[in-house]
Scaffold this active site. Structure first.
Site, PDB file in Angstrom:
ATOM      1  N   SER A 131       0.877  -1.166   0.000  1.00  0.00           N
ATOM      2  CA  SER A 131       0.000   0.000   0.000  1.00  0.00           C
ATOM      3  C   SER A 131       0.914   1.215   0.000  1.00  0.00           C
ATOM      4  O   SER A 131       1.699   1.393   0.929  1.00  0.00           O
ATOM      5  CB  SER A 131      -0.883   0.008   1.239  1.00  0.00           C
ATOM      6  N   ARG A 132       0.829   2.016  -1.044  1.00  0.00           N
ATOM      7  CA  ARG A 132       1.742   3.158  -1.140  1.00  0.00           C
ATOM      8  C   ARG A 132       1.378   4.269  -0.168  1.00  0.00           C
ATOM      9  O   ARG A 132       2.126   5.212   0.007  1.00  0.00           O
ATOM     10  CB  ARG A 132       1.787   3.676  -2.576  1.00  0.00           C
ATOM     11  N   VAL A 133       0.196   4.164   0.434  1.00  0.00           N
ATOM     12  CA  VAL A 133      -0.186   5.156   1.437  1.00  0.00           C
ATOM     13  C   VAL A 133       0.407   4.740   2.782  1.00  0.00           C
ATOM     14  O   VAL A 133       0.805   5.566   3.582  1.00  0.00           O
ATOM     15  CB  VAL A 133      -1.726   5.290   1.492  1.00  0.00           C
TER      16      VAL A 133
END
Lengths: 510, 131
Positions: free
Chosen positions: A373-375
């Site tokens: 998850s790039r967040v």
């Protein structure tokens, strides 16, 4: 009776009696749900075209001497030479809360037999995504209720997280469980009377699926009481490719309404592989030049313009959000395919589901190495971040060590401990479908795992233990969970209460 | 992109029009006979382009006027004059009676339709009830 007469009289009085001017054309060719029309010199791109017998079409190809239209609805009544008229309108769908609990087709017409939808507003299906200025970083969590996801690949409101995997690996289940969890949270939040509570409304778009599967999904959502927060847009496999192509954009317009009106929404596109196939079919019939795997050149733009419409907006732009969970089906686990790589590069991370794990009974079959998850932890509450910070690394180490340890009979103590811990985490993460766990209970379970409360339990019993602890925390040990829910933090006094609750449970568990 | 025959085609189309600038069937026939007699190796290409251009010109010249009932010559002439005054190109009028209009008119000019008939008003009314 008099009200009907009044209505008719009113309509007649308001009827415009001016001469009309319309731009017309005639059908030259008609095949596979696509009509080539001669004329229509003033047609706009994506404009709705009216054909005889109330058949609608959309102008997709504006050529020098003809217009290519994809047809929506029953085309069997049309023939060569029939007149086509421009309407001056772009294809729009009804939007608003009136659609909640309803099943509609790609143009927003009801399919559930529950009567007309009295939506007062409509939005065009094709819209420009929010620009840079109104956007804000994703910082609020969107709880899926699935431990493996919320701990290792947290999703934030406004994020685009791809769910990818082979057929029958649990992709739809993850999406449906997430919807069910939103409904659960919404009900809990509404019952609490918290004025700051922000419910998440859901849109589920079924593209090219079997009608039986869609019916099963509706049944699951109804049985779990989630349907009242959901709108289902269905363009099943039996529907024409034009409807399958339009369905995600229609669903997105419905979701955008919530975002633009300061609310939070979640949209699931199930799945975009079939969407790309429907678009390829339309493009080939429209004689657009084909490229790799016969997909047209703009197949990347097809998905990027759709997924870019999901965003988190700034406070002065309403503070709404639209989270997207697109689904992609891979073939033999090949994530390097054309459409999978396109969508991977557009989204803010992916949950990769492995067939091998699924067959081993590890469900949800989330691959630790390939899921991201790039967040990241920006979309986790502080308490959860504290207990789940290292779990992804621990599990990744476990998978690596587990592969090597097959050949080693004599393992050192550290490796053995890592393997032991990993096996317990795997067991803890096993979760049945339609059984979401609240974030406070997830935090408590993770805390118990990180504080070695499961170490004395045999690996095979860890999942049973976790379920027992979950029940205990939802009843007798509720105080600690309530504190986590209200503060979002794992402070010293909360930890003390949690410790005493878990110790109490441990004494009763056998 | 203009073709290598464009100036020839323009001349042939001009030869096919009468003194009012309207395409005349007999004049078109004369051109076709002439083309056949020359028997040029480019015959087919020229013929194709000529017919395409003629069809295009015919489409732009034709004004189809439909009335819901029999209409007097004076009304037709008035309408003809009014349309000709608005559009600055030679026009070929074709008047017909279409009883399905019930009353009123329908004018088709290239791909624009101007309509005020009982049929269109009823259709609008029906749409307002169903939408």
């Amino acid at each position: 009776m008099s009200s009907i007469t009044d209505l008719i009289r009113k309509e007649i009085e308001n009827l415009s009696t001016d001469a009309t001017r319309t731009n017309v054309g005639s059908i030259i060719t008609l095949a596979d749900g696509v009509a080539k029309v001669d004329g229509l010199s003033k047609v706009m791109f994506n404009e709705m075209i009216e054909f005889p017998n109330n058949v609608l079409g959309i102008a997709l190809n504006l050529e020098e001497d003809s217009v290519g239209c994809v047809l929506l609805g029953d085309v069997s009544s049309l023939k060569e030479g029939d007149e086509a008229r421009t309407t001056g309108k772009l294809l729009s769908v009804p939007v608003g809360k009136e659609l909640l609990g309803r099943v509609v087709d790609a143009v927003g017409r009801p399919m559930d037999g529950k009567g007309a939808i009295n939506a007062s507003q409509s939005l065009p299906v094709e819209r420009i995504a929010p620009g840079i200025i109104p956007r804000k970083s994703v910082d609020q969590p969107l709880q899926t209720g699935i431990m493996a996801v919320d701990s290792m690949v947290p999703i934030g409101r406004g994020q685009r997280e791809l769910i990818i995997g082979d057929r029958s690996t649990g992709k739809t289940t993850i999406a449906i469980d997430t919807i069910i969890n939103q409904a659960k949270i919404n009900k809990q939040g509404e019952a609490s009377g918290d004025a700051n509570f922000r419910p998440v409304f859901c849109v589920y778009v079924a593209i090219g699926q079997k009608n039986a599967n869609v019916a099963r999904t509706i049944k699951t959502l109804e049985e779990s009481g989630a349907m009242e927060y959901v709108t289902i847009v269905s363009a099943p496999a039996a529907d024409n490719p034009a409807n399958q192509y339009l369905a995600p954009y229609a669903g997105c317009a419905m979701g955008e309404w919530y975002m633009e009106n300061g609310m939070d929404a979640l949209i699931v596109y199930d799945d975009l592989s079939k969407h790309a196939v429907a678009y390829r079919q339309i493009s080939l019939i429209l004689k657009r030049p084909s490229g790799r795997e016969a997909y047209p050149g703009d197949v990347f733009y097809l998905h990027s313009r759709l997924l870019e419409r999901s965003a988190r907006l700034k406070e002065d732009c309403g503070n709404g959000s639209l989270t997207a969970l697109p689904i992609i089906e891979t073939q033999m686990g090949d994530v390097a395919g054309y459409i999978p790589t396109n969508v991977i590069s557009i989204t803010d991370g992916q949950i990769f589901l492995e067939g091998d794990l699924f067959n081993k009974g590890i469900r949800p079959a989330v691959s630790v190495g390939l899921s991201v998850s790039r967040v990241g932890s920006a979309a986790q509450i502080k308490a959860y971040k504290k207990v789940a910070g290292k779990v992804k690394l621990e599990l990744a180490q476990f998978r690596e060590l587990a592969a090597f340890s097959q050949f080693e009979s004599d393992l050192d103590a550290t490796t053995k401990a890592s393997l032991d811990k990993g096996a317990r985490i795997v067991e803890l993460f096993k979760q049945t479908a339609a059984n979401p766990i609240s974030v406070e209970v997830q935090t408590s379970l993770m805390w118990a795992m990180q504080n070695n409360f499961f170490d004395s339990i045999a690996v095979g019993d860890v999942n049973r233990g976790a379920q027992s602890l979950r029940k205990y925390l939802e009843t007798q040990g509720k105080e600690a969970c309530d504190l986590i829910y209200s503060t979002g933090k794992l402070e010293e006094n909360t930890e003390q209460k949690l410790r005493s609750a878990v110790e109490d449970w441990k004494r009763t568990f056998s | 992109m203009p073709s290598k025959f464009s100036s020839l085609i323009t001349k042939l189309v001009k030869e096919s029009t009468n003194e009012h600038g309207i395409i005349d069937k007999s004049l078109v026939n004369n051109v076709l006979v002439g083309l056949k007699e020359i028997n040029s190796p480019m015959h087919q290409e020229i013929l194709k382009e000529f017919l395409t251009e003629i069809t295009k010109t015919l489409r732009f010249q034709l004004v189809e006027v439909e009335f819901g009932s029999e209409t007097s010559k004076s009304v037709m002439t008035k309408l003809k004059d009014k349309i000709s005054a608005t559009i600055s190109r030679p026009l070929d009028f074709k008047f017909t009676t279409n009883k399905s209009l019930i009353a009123g008119y329908r004018i088709k000019l290239v791909d624009d339709v101007f309509e005020d008939s009982v049929q269109s008003r009823l259709s609008k009314l029906s749409q307002s009830f169903t939408s």
